[in-house]
Design an enzyme around this catalytic site. Sequence first.
Site, PDB file in Angstrom:
ATOM      1  N   GLN A 195       7.494   5.713  -0.890  1.00 50.71           N
ATOM      2  CA  GLN A 195       8.057   4.665  -1.736  1.00 50.71           C
ATOM      3  C   GLN A 195       8.588   5.224  -3.043  1.00 50.71           C
ATOM      4  OE1 GLN A 195       5.317   1.473  -2.345  1.00 50.71           O
ATOM      5  NE2 GLN A 195       6.743   0.207  -3.496  1.00 50.71           N
TER       6      GLN A 195
ATOM      7  N   CYS B  97       7.206  -2.187  -0.770  1.00 52.57           N
ATOM      8  CA  CYS B  97       6.251  -1.577   0.163  1.00 52.57           C
ATOM      9  C   CYS B  97       6.121  -2.411   1.429  1.00 52.57           C
ATOM     10  CB  CYS B  97       4.891  -1.368  -0.496  1.00 52.57           C
ATOM     11  SG  CYS B  97       4.090  -2.878  -1.057  1.00 52.57           S
TER      12      CYS B  97
ATOM     13  N   HIS C 181      -0.767  -4.514  -2.153  1.00 48.35           N
ATOM     14  CA  HIS C 181       0.103  -3.445  -1.657  1.00 48.35           C
ATOM     15  C   HIS C 181       0.025  -3.427  -0.134  1.00 48.35           C
ATOM     16  CE1 HIS C 181       2.053   0.484  -1.735  1.00 48.35           C
ATOM     17  NE2 HIS C 181       1.045   1.022  -1.069  1.00 48.35           N
TER      18      HIS C 181
ATOM     19  N   ASN D 242      -0.962   4.354   3.755  1.00 48.54           N
ATOM     20  CA  ASN D 242      -0.354   3.904   2.510  1.00 48.54           C
ATOM     21  C   ASN D 242       1.088   4.426   2.488  1.00 48.54           C
ATOM     22  OD1 ASN D 242       0.510   3.553  -0.129  1.00 48.54           O
ATOM     23  ND2 ASN D 242      -1.420   4.209  -1.049  1.00 48.54           N
TER      24      ASN D 242
END
Length: 497
Positions: free
Chosen positions: A88, A94, A251, A275
């Site tokens: 990102q 995201c 997130h 992530n």
Amino acid sequence: MASAEGLGTHKNPVIFLDQNYEELRAQCLASNTLFKDDRFPADASALGYRDLGPNSMRTKGILWKRPTEICANPQFILDGATRGDICQGTLSDCWLLVAISSLTLEEDLLAYVVPQNQSFQKDYAGIFHFRIWQYGDWMDVVVDDRLPTKNGNLVFVRSAEGTEFWSALLEKAYAKLNGSYEALTDGSTIEGFEDFTGGISEVYELKKAPRDLFQIIQKAVKAESLLGCSIDIRNAYEFEGVTSRKLVKGHGYSVTGAEEVVYKGQKLPLVRLRNPWGFREWTGPWSDGAPEWNFADPQVKAALLIQKEDGEFWMSYSDFIKEYSRLEICNLSPDTLSSNEQHKWNMTLLNGSWVQGSSAGGCSNYLATFWINPQFYIKLEEPDHDHNGPSNVPCCTIVVGLMQKNRRKQQRIGQALLTIGFELYKVPQEARNQTDVRLGRDFFLKNVAVDRSEYVDQREVSKRMKLPVGNYVIVLTTFEPFKNGDFCLRIFSEKAL
């Protein structure tokens, strides 16, 4: 419904803005020029309108550069597209990157959305194309390869190595489809999932997780569904705050695996997550280097554990449902998660509008105007294979998805998401053959809905329903009356409607 080869289908996508990739590329090669996209120019208008608008602090110093100007040997895809290609940047998208990351797990899907025969070496012309689903149609979207940079580095999505550009160009195509990069700020992972699959989504609140949710996750991964999860925030100050065990609040994460391992003589379910930042990982039990791995079978440990800071990690299923708030799953066929029996579903697609003064009546709290909303009739004649239902009445399963159109693009002119939902009624005997007639106010004063969705301010609201054989009408509404908007309705059914 369109035929298998109809315009907008998987085999025959709509050419977005009439920009034909093959024709434009051939023209550039013939004239020995690099493509410049006049429909999405490399200037301030493509960046945004407010936080990324002209003269904003965040856009100062941005230069548009082609990958050939950013690094010595750029690659479109190098050694296959992987989750590590997606890191990102400064854009709060995201939710989209989780969807792209999940897409890399499914080769066939990825090869369709990201056509593989594109290159910076062979027949390079500065033009690339991608396929993205929008409101019932697949779109073929072209972009030039001029990307926003600061100090020689990409501002938005980049690959970990810095030399691979398919993910940055896909993000640009998605931005073009929605009007600007800023239009991609904030959203639901489901939105990205559906736009890369044309599939239908389900949401699980993990505080109310069904008993078999781990099996559902395993089955979803095996069935090539896309999965994402997130941790709710209570206020704006918590956004992207980090927990004591290094999970990021508010997130989006991808769920990329689900396995059972034998731990101290007991089978223990584990979930693998990623992530999209490409770093910052869970530090609790079963994380990289955690002592629990010392009690696992060495072969299992070698197969599952990759100890590096790549944003991907394992955690126990019990910690997963404790730490995360919500799981979103997009199924390529809507029955994948509710039945072990695999079978093809039918889909009905309808488009319409809410228009103030004629078809925008609001929800059933507003009975004086509720009846003017769009009404769609469905006839359920053949029950499901299993025939189960209340009191053993033969029932039909349908999945209804109501999606509002173009609201992300319209943020530029101040149009926020509407609060939308639908209600379903049994059609009276006398109206069963009158599918072109709108039921009037008296009907809704006297009858109660058989089922209804929630009302949400999201792009789509969906619900799975099991209904006795019969005739029904679905009333599609905004929560409040007199709200203008366009919508797309999808109905998945086991048998033809």
